[in-house]
Design a protein around this motif. Structure first.
Motif, mmCIF file in Angstrom:
data_model
loop_
_atom_site.group_PDB
_atom_site.id
_atom_site.type_symbol
_atom_site.label_atom_id
_atom_site.label_comp_id
_atom_site.label_asym_id
_atom_site.label_seq_id
_atom_site.Cartn_x
_atom_site.Cartn_y
_atom_site.Cartn_z
ATOM 1 N N GLN A 182 0.855 -1.194 0.000
ATOM 2 C CA GLN A 182 0.000 0.000 0.000
ATOM 3 C C GLN A 182 0.888 1.240 0.000
ATOM 4 O OE1 GLN A 182 -3.082 -0.160 2.938
ATOM 5 N NE2 GLN A 182 -3.501 2.033 2.868
ATOM 6 N N LEU A 183 0.650 2.131 -0.947
ATOM 7 C CA LEU A 183 1.484 3.317 -1.123
ATOM 8 C C LEU A 183 0.629 4.578 -1.008
ATOM 9 C CD1 LEU A 183 3.455 1.985 -4.217
ATOM 10 C CD2 LEU A 183 4.263 2.033 -1.850
ATOM 11 N N SER A 184 1.195 5.613 -0.390
ATOM 12 C CA SER A 184 0.426 6.831 -0.132
ATOM 13 C C SER A 184 0.822 8.014 -0.998
ATOM 14 C CB SER A 184 0.571 7.243 1.336
ATOM 15 O OG SER A 184 1.866 7.778 1.572
ATOM 16 N N LEU A 185 1.968 7.920 -1.671
ATOM 17 C CA LEU A 185 2.506 9.051 -2.431
ATOM 18 C C LEU A 185 2.705 10.270 -1.528
ATOM 19 C CD1 LEU A 185 3.329 9.565 -5.409
ATOM 20 C CD2 LEU A 185 1.182 10.769 -5.697
ATOM 21 N N ARG A 186 3.179 10.024 -0.316
ATOM 22 C CA ARG A 186 3.364 11.110 0.644
ATOM 23 C C ARG A 186 4.324 12.166 0.122
ATOM 24 N NH1 ARG A 186 3.018 13.146 5.557
ATOM 25 N NH2 ARG A 186 4.865 13.856 6.657
ATOM 26 N N TYR A 187 5.408 11.765 -0.515
ATOM 27 C CA TYR A 187 6.440 12.721 -0.917
ATOM 28 C C TYR A 187 6.285 13.229 -2.345
ATOM 29 C CZ TYR A 187 8.540 11.230 3.410
ATOM 30 O OH TYR A 187 8.764 10.959 4.727
ATOM 31 N N LYS A 188 5.446 12.560 -3.147
ATOM 32 C CA LYS A 188 5.000 13.060 -4.444
ATOM 33 C C LYS A 188 6.084 13.223 -5.507
ATOM 34 C CE LYS A 188 1.012 15.442 -2.409
ATOM 35 N NZ LYS A 188 0.051 14.421 -2.775
ATOM 36 N N THR A 189 7.259 12.650 -5.326
ATOM 37 C CA THR A 189 8.257 12.651 -6.393
ATOM 38 C C THR A 189 8.663 11.217 -6.688
ATOM 39 O OG1 THR A 189 10.036 13.019 -4.772
ATOM 40 C CG2 THR A 189 9.165 14.959 -5.919
ATOM 41 N N HIS B 246 20.030 20.600 -5.649
ATOM 42 C CA HIS B 246 20.529 20.432 -7.013
ATOM 43 C C HIS B 246 19.751 19.367 -7.795
ATOM 44 C CE1 HIS B 246 23.634 23.000 -5.617
ATOM 45 N NE2 HIS B 246 24.535 22.703 -6.565
ATOM 46 N N CYS B 247 19.550 19.650 -9.059
ATOM 47 C CA CYS B 247 19.003 18.699 -10.048
ATOM 48 C C CYS B 247 17.606 18.188 -9.728
ATOM 49 C CB CYS B 247 19.961 17.515 -10.228
ATOM 50 S SG CYS B 247 21.587 17.978 -10.836
ATOM 51 N N ASN B 248 16.864 18.892 -8.907
ATOM 52 C CA ASN B 248 15.520 18.432 -8.572
ATOM 53 C C ASN B 248 14.569 18.482 -9.761
ATOM 54 O OD1 ASN B 248 15.877 17.747 -5.817
ATOM 55 N ND2 ASN B 248 15.908 19.924 -5.290
ATOM 56 N N ASP B 249 14.943 19.222 -10.806
ATOM 57 C CA ASP B 249 14.088 19.255 -11.989
ATOM 58 C C ASP B 249 14.124 17.942 -12.769
ATOM 59 O OD1 ASP B 249 16.790 19.889 -12.512
ATOM 60 O OD2 ASP B 249 16.256 20.714 -14.479
ATOM 61 N N LEU B 250 15.079 17.054 -12.396
ATOM 62 C CA LEU B 250 15.114 15.734 -13.026
ATOM 63 C C LEU B 250 14.126 14.764 -12.358
ATOM 64 C CD1 LEU B 250 18.941 15.151 -13.643
ATOM 65 C CD2 LEU B 250 17.179 15.932 -15.259
ATOM 66 N N LYS B 251 13.615 15.149 -11.212
ATOM 67 C CA LYS B 251 12.608 14.332 -10.546
ATOM 68 C C LYS B 251 11.237 14.643 -11.151
ATOM 69 C CE LYS B 251 14.965 14.409 -6.044
ATOM 70 N NZ LYS B 251 14.826 14.722 -4.604
ATOM 71 N N ARG B 252 10.410 13.622 -11.243
ATOM 72 C CA ARG B 252 9.055 13.828 -11.753
ATOM 73 C C ARG B 252 8.081 13.883 -10.585
ATOM 74 N NH1 ARG B 252 7.594 9.487 -16.173
ATOM 75 N NH2 ARG B 252 8.696 8.132 -14.712
ATOM 76 N N ARG B 253 7.170 14.831 -10.628
ATOM 77 C CA ARG B 253 6.142 14.943 -9.598
ATOM 78 C C ARG B 253 4.959 14.069 -9.982
ATOM 79 N NH1 ARG B 253 5.180 17.864 -5.221
ATOM 80 N NH2 ARG B 253 3.015 18.328 -4.637
ATOM 81 N N LEU B 254 4.439 13.334 -9.022
ATOM 82 C CA LEU B 254 3.356 12.383 -9.270
ATOM 83 C C LEU B 254 2.090 12.831 -8.533
ATOM 84 C CD1 LEU B 254 5.392 9.097 -8.696
ATOM 85 C CD2 LEU B 254 5.044 10.312 -10.857
ATOM 86 N N GLU B 255 0.975 12.574 -9.142
ATOM 87 C CA GLU B 255 -0.317 12.872 -8.524
ATOM 88 C C GLU B 255 -1.293 11.752 -8.875
ATOM 89 O OE1 GLU B 255 -1.140 15.221 -6.486
ATOM 90 O OE2 GLU B 255 0.543 16.636 -6.670
ATOM 91 N N TRP B 256 -1.931 11.160 -7.857
ATOM 92 C CA TRP B 256 -2.960 10.169 -8.141
ATOM 93 C C TRP B 256 -4.265 10.871 -8.454
ATOM 94 C CZ3 TRP B 256 0.322 6.933 -9.046
ATOM 95 C CH2 TRP B 256 1.277 6.465 -8.135
ATOM 96 N N ALA B 257 -5.035 10.251 -9.282
ATOM 97 C CA ALA B 257 -6.340 10.824 -9.646
ATOM 98 C C ALA B 257 -7.231 11.000 -8.422
ATOM 99 C CB ALA B 257 -7.044 9.937 -10.675
ATOM 100 N N SER B 258 -7.056 10.096 -7.419
ATOM 101 C CA SER B 258 -7.896 10.151 -6.218
ATOM 102 C C SER B 258 -7.301 11.007 -5.124
ATOM 103 C CB SER B 258 -8.121 8.736 -5.675
ATOM 104 O OG SER B 258 -6.887 8.120 -5.377
ATOM 105 N N ASP B 259 -6.124 11.602 -5.391
ATOM 106 C CA ASP B 259 -5.458 12.409 -4.382
ATOM 107 C C ASP B 259 -6.230 13.695 -4.180
ATOM 108 O OD1 ASP B 259 -3.613 13.053 -2.518
ATOM 109 O OD2 ASP B 259 -2.008 13.585 -3.907
ATOM 110 N N GLU B 260 -6.437 14.077 -2.892
ATOM 111 C CA GLU B 260 -7.206 15.292 -2.602
ATOM 112 C C GLU B 260 -6.380 16.222 -1.737
ATOM 113 O OE1 GLU B 260 -11.030 14.368 -0.996
ATOM 114 O OE2 GLU B 260 -11.397 12.805 -2.430
#
Length: 365
Positions: free
Chosen positions: A248-255, A351-365
């Motif tokens: 079970q994953l929460s995407l707490r940090y979103k990257t 540094h280089c944080n633009d290489l990380k992708r930000r994630l969002e779940w459709a159900s995330d509120e």
């Protein structure tokens, strides 16, 4: 006695069945003594039924059918519904005294996420919450959800709320129940993890569906449940049954660097640790040996140790282009490499944080 009375039963009828029997005897001008004689039962038994001190048993219902011509199912239904009504009344009184327990549960947040219904009546709201958790009472909730053996990385900075964590875990189990999984196969799961690793370079709309499908083929349900306030959890692992595991994953940090490390960390628990434990990951690390093993499993699977040592020894780690090239060579997303460099203090956090992708779940509120 009319056919309507004989063949129908009103569900909200709450008076004892004996009252109905007494009314019928008065209508028939039959005494309790005569009924007892015709049924072959002690007069005392008939009196106890009429006064609500004894139940109408299936045997008694058949005897009443023979003597009065009213179907046994009528008497059985009358008795069953009466006992059910009594049980509801007793439960209502008991739950009324326990509504304060709802203060321990994030009811408003659960309603907002549409996990449960809003109920104006407090007792009905308590029932709704108990139904969600699949328990009969707050005491049973404590037994099932409050005393599980949990191994976790505990936050040094925050205190997680037990009620919120339990609700989040329960929601994960509810969603996992909808995923049809093959029987767990560790060899198959190891193969699947290599396939999932290759998905790190894919967009979220591709990898999310595929990782669920692939893991299910090896007996592991993967669910994405956005955290509730005060859960502060990034992931959790447990076994739902001997041949079905849950990540079970929460995407707490979103990257993507945090997300993929968390997923493979949980996968490490499944492959290397026992089936009776719950592994719950919080914000900071207070690591026991099992957590260290899961961390190493995730790190080594994402970036093979020999490749990592080669990269650190080169000048690639100092440039964005070098990081991208290395990530491409080993077939993973560059954000994962950035996250690893930052964690090991080989690269500043800024540094280089633009290489990380930000994630969002459709159900995330």
């Amino acid at each position: 006695m009319s056919d309507e009375i004989q063949n129908q039963y009103t569900p909200d009828y709450v008076s004892p069945p004996g009252e109905t029997l007494e009314e019928i005897l008065e209508e028939r001008e039959m005494s309790q003594a005569e009924l007892a004689l015709r049924m072959g039962r002690p007069r005392k038994t008939i009196s106890e039924i009429i006064n609500g001190h004894a139940a109408i048993t299936p045997e008694t219902a058949l005897q009443l059918e023979r003597v009065l011509g009213i179907p046994a199912r009528f008497w059985n239904n009358l008795e069953r519904n009466y006992r059910e009504a009594l049980a509801h009344q007793e439960e209502q009184e008991r739950l009324y005294k326990q509504v304060a327990w709802l203060d321990q549960i994030p009811v408003k947040d659960m309603i907002r996420k549409k996990w449960i219904r809003f109920c104006q009546d407090k007792v009905e709201q308590l029932r709704e919450v108990l139904n969600f958790f699949g328990v009969a009472s707050p005491e049973r909730w404590q037994t099932v959800w409050g005393s599980a053996q949990v191994y976790f990385r505990k936050s040094l900075a925050f205190q997680s709320d037990p009620g919120a964590v339990a609700a989040w875990l329960c929601r994960g189990e509810i969603e996992a129940a909808q995923i049809n999984c093959a029987a767990y196969n560790p060899s198959k799961f190891r193969e699947v993890l290599q396939q999932v690793r290759a998905l790190t370079i894919e967009p979220q709309e591709v990898f999310q569906f595929e990782m669920v499908r692939l893991c299910a083929s090896a007996g592991v349900a993967v669910v994405f449940v956005p955290e509730l306030p005060k859960t502060r959890t990034s992931g959790a692992t447990r076994w739902l049954k001997p041949d079905k595991a849950l990540i079970q994953l929460s995407l707490r940090y979103k990257t993507d660097d945090h997300f993929w490390f968390c997923f493979f960390h949980e996968a490490g628990h499944i492959l290397r640790h026992g089936k009776r434990s719950v592994f719950l990951e919080f914000q900071e690390n207070q690591e026991d040996e099992e957590e260290k093993e899961a961390n190493k499993f995730a790190a080594d699977l994402l970036i093979p140790p020999a490749e990592w040592e080669r990269f650190l020894a080169s000048s690639q780690k100092r440039t964005k282009a070098g990081i991208q090239q290395f990530a491409s060579e080993i077939g993973i997303a560059p954000g994962i490499v950035v996250g690893r460099l930052q964690y090991e203090k080989e690269l500043p956090r800024s540094h280089c944080n633009d290489l990380k992708r930000r994630l969002e779940w459709a159900s995330d509120e």
